[in-house]
Design a protein around this motif. Structure first.
Motif, PDB file in Angstrom:
ATOM      1  N   THR A  83       0.835  -1.197   0.000  1.00 55.77           N
ATOM      2  CA  THR A  83       0.000   0.000   0.000  1.00 55.77           C
ATOM      3  C   THR A  83       0.870   1.246   0.000  1.00 55.77           C
ATOM      4  O   THR A  83       1.947   1.264   0.608  1.00 55.77           O
ATOM      5  CB  THR A  83      -0.959   0.018   1.203  1.00 55.77           C
ATOM      6  OG1 THR A  83      -1.849   1.135   1.099  1.00 55.77           O
ATOM      7  CG2 THR A  83      -0.208   0.100   2.523  1.00 55.77           C
TER       8      THR A  83
ATOM      9  N   MET B 196      -7.915   0.974   2.022  1.00 55.70           N
ATOM     10  CA  MET B 196      -7.312  -0.107   2.798  1.00 55.70           C
ATOM     11  C   MET B 196      -8.256  -0.608   3.890  1.00 55.70           C
ATOM     12  O   MET B 196      -8.367  -1.820   4.121  1.00 55.70           O
ATOM     13  CB  MET B 196      -5.993   0.345   3.405  1.00 55.70           C
ATOM     14  CG  MET B 196      -5.363  -0.657   4.366  1.00 55.70           C
ATOM     15  SD  MET B 196      -5.004  -2.269   3.615  1.00 55.70           S
ATOM     16  CE  MET B 196      -3.467  -1.887   2.801  1.00 55.70           C
TER      17      MET B 196
ATOM     18  N   ILE C 192       0.577  -6.638   5.439  1.00 56.34           N
ATOM     19  CA  ILE C 192       0.427  -5.314   4.841  1.00 56.34           C
ATOM     20  C   ILE C 192       1.808  -4.678   4.751  1.00 56.34           C
ATOM     21  O   ILE C 192       2.524  -4.579   5.758  1.00 56.34           O
ATOM     22  CB  ILE C 192      -0.504  -4.433   5.689  1.00 56.34           C
ATOM     23  CG1 ILE C 192      -1.859  -5.119   5.886  1.00 56.34           C
ATOM     24  CG2 ILE C 192      -0.681  -3.057   5.063  1.00 56.34           C
ATOM     25  CD1 ILE C 192      -2.643  -4.600   7.078  1.00 56.34           C
TER      26      ILE C 192
ATOM     27  N   ASP D  17      -4.674  -2.807  -2.433  1.00 59.49           N
ATOM     28  CA  ASP D  17      -5.279  -2.307  -1.195  1.00 59.49           C
ATOM     29  C   ASP D  17      -6.662  -1.715  -1.414  1.00 59.49           C
ATOM     30  O   ASP D  17      -7.204  -1.026  -0.544  1.00 59.49           O
ATOM     31  CB  ASP D  17      -4.363  -1.267  -0.538  1.00 59.49           C
ATOM     32  CG  ASP D  17      -4.102  -0.055  -1.438  1.00 59.49           C
ATOM     33  OD1 ASP D  17      -4.633  -0.023  -2.562  1.00 59.49           O
ATOM     34  OD2 ASP D  17      -3.365   0.853  -0.999  1.00 59.49           O
TER      35      ASP D  17
END
Length: 545
Positions: free
Chosen positions: A165, A176, A199, A285
């Motif tokens: 992301t 997200m 992530i 994302d």
């Protein structure tokens, strides 16, 4: 006398046949002498391809049960070292290109190390990535030293979900949270222990990375504490200077930097995830997840009887691409070695084919739906949706919801064939739309404003708002400044539609002042009807968002 003649004829015929056979054998012998080198080359090429099959199985972790090859390593090394490459005579698919040759050389080097028992613990990368190489080789991997939030676990999961992301404009960062909530709600409680979500905070802005990571952790703290989620970030010094890269693929300097960094990001994420689970799947994302997606993935894998490198659970970009975790190091090596020259999707296509999967393998329905519109690349809009999404249902997709602007007084004109009860004026009305049948090239839809106006932002959406059918496939926006007898003239093109959507702010388009006429034009005819659903005009920057 007759008998004697018959015997003579037979003898003569036999003699002629013997002479012919001798001549043929002599000719063949001469030809074989001329082509000996070529024949031997093909024999060696055949041996090499058998060895490559063997090596693929080794890389994939498969046992050598059904292969019986004479001294595979000796023949492999002899052929490769003699030729110092694999030429077009042993290319297994497509044409012999510069990219293909590079893949062959890279993989042969990797395979030689693997079959000789040398483990691929260290990476050897281009000089631009010397700091990345040093970091990886020093740690013998990308280990838990890069974990920012979450509990590192040694348990082997079934599926790791990697999500890189970066910062987006216009509040695009909220994607997200939608993605993570969708993953949580659609992962069965009984399968949470089998899934790890990683992530990767990959923006160049360290302050944004740290601030965003903290917010995500605080929002989903129980899932980080349980090991279901982790946040990682890369040391800043492992990245090269992207400003000095050579332009390739006719891309702008900005796009080359963007896609080159994306290759490095994806490789870093994969290298971290390679030992966490049996399988690895990468998402963006800004996606929604289908119900029971883990069960559907598991069922699809169990039903595969053929060799596969990549399974695809979405039709869009890098979303939903799944790999064996054991293949991630090889894939990452290619992404890193070729990071500045080729986009990741083209590299991935070459990797998959070289490793023996000649055609894409898609699930019958898509398990991930794209919901974002704002790309991480500046001034790029990506309003794509997956029409094969399993749970498309009857809800309006977030990507189809527009910011609300104003509707200055205007007169509407069109030379398209209007569907009854769907007039042009509907674009100014809630829950209604303009509808035309089969627009032709250069046909238009036009607004002539009562007074000249200045726009700070213009947003136009075409197509039905659930499945996005009947959108403008190839269209442009023009504006006019004068008006004589209700005819727009002095038209100036300011931008193009992207998959039926136009947003001047996202696309970085500055609209000229003193606009009298707004002109939507089809650049090509299309085989679908056309819906123009909404036109939102902003005249005050204060209300753009």
């Amino acid at each position: 006398m007759r008998k004697t003649r018959k015997v003579c004829c037979k003898l003569l015929l036999c003699t002629v046949c013997l002479i012919c056979i001798f001549h043929i054998l002599l000719t063949v012998d001469v030809n074989m002498t001329k082509r000996t080198d070529e024949i031997l080359h093909y024999q060696q090429a055949g041996m090499l391809m058998n060895n490559i099959s063997l090596l693929r199985n080794i890389l994939a972790g498969k046992e050598m049960k059904n292969l019986s090859l004479p001294s595979p390593l000796t023949e492999f090394q002899k052929f490769y070292n003699n030729h110092n490459a694999v030429d077009k005579k042993v290319v297994m698919y497509g044409q012999s290109t510069r990219d293909q040759g590079w893949f062959n050389r890279t993989y042969l080097q990797l395979m030689k190390k693997k079959i000789s028992g040398t483990e691929l613990k260290n990476l050897t990368l281009p000089s631009a990535l010397v700091d990345f190489e040093r970091f990886y080789n020093t740690h013998s991997n990308i280990d838990n030293s890069v974990v920012q939030y979450g509990n590192f676990t040694n348990r082997q999961g079934y599926l790791t979900i990697g999500i890189p992301t970066v910062k987006r404009r216009l509040n695009g960062d909220h994607y997200m949270y939608t993605t993570l909530n969708s993953l949580i709600s659609n992962t069965d409680q009984g399968r949470i222990q089998d899934v790890i979500i990683v992530i990767f905070m990959a923006d160049p802005d360290e302050s944004w990375n740290n601030e965003s990571a903290k917010k995500i952790y605080e929002e989903f703290k129980p899932h980080f504490d349980s090991g279901f989620m982790q946040i990682i970030k890369a040391p800043k010094n492992i990245y090269p200077d992207f400003s000095n890269l050579q332009k390739t693929k006719q891309d702008s300097a900005e796009r080359v930097q963007w896609r080159s960094k994306q290759n490095v990001d994806f490789a870093f994420l994969m290298l971290y995830c390679q030992n966490l689970s049996t399988y690895y799947i990468q998402l963006e994302d800004d996606v929604l997840v289908a119900s029971n997606f883990v069960k559907d993935i598991e069922s699809f894998v169990l039903n595969r009887t053929d060799h596969w490198i990549c399974l695809e659970f979405s039709t869009l970009g890098f979303i939903g691409k799944m790999f064996h975790s054991s293949d991630l190091r090889v894939i990452s090596s290619v992404l890193l070695t070729y990071f500045s020259e080729t986009p990741c999707d083209l590299l991935l296509g070459g990797i998959i084919k070289f490793l023996g999967q000649n055609t894409p393998i898609h699930s019958s329905v898509s398990l991930f739906q794209h919901i974002g519109k704002i790309s991480s690349l500046r001034n790029k809009m990506m309003p794509s949706i997956d029409r094969f999404f399993k749970d498309k249902g009857s809800n309006i997709l977030p990507i189809m919801k527009l910011p609300k602007g104003g509707h200055p007084d205007a007169k509407f004109e069109t030379n398209m064939k209007i569907i009854p009860d769907y007039p042009p004026e509907n674009v100014y009305k809630n829950n209604l739309f303009f509808w035309a049948s089969y627009p032709r090239s250069k046909q238009y839809f036009r607004l002539i404003f009562t007074k000249n106006i200045n726009m700070s932002r213009l947003v136009i959406s075409t197509g039905e708002n659930i499945n996005k059918t009947d959108f403008l496939e190839n269209g442009v926006i023009k504006v006019g400044f004068n008006n004589k007898q209700n005819i727009c003239n002095d038209l100036k093109e300011i931008g193009r539609f992207v998959e039926g959507e136009f947003d001047s702010l996202i696309q970085g388009i500055v609209i000229p002042e003193n606009i009298k006429c707004l002109h939507i034009e089809a650049k090509k005819g299309q085989k679908r009807w056309l819906i123009i659903r909404e036109i939102e005009i902003f005249q005050n920057k204060k209300y753009e968002k």
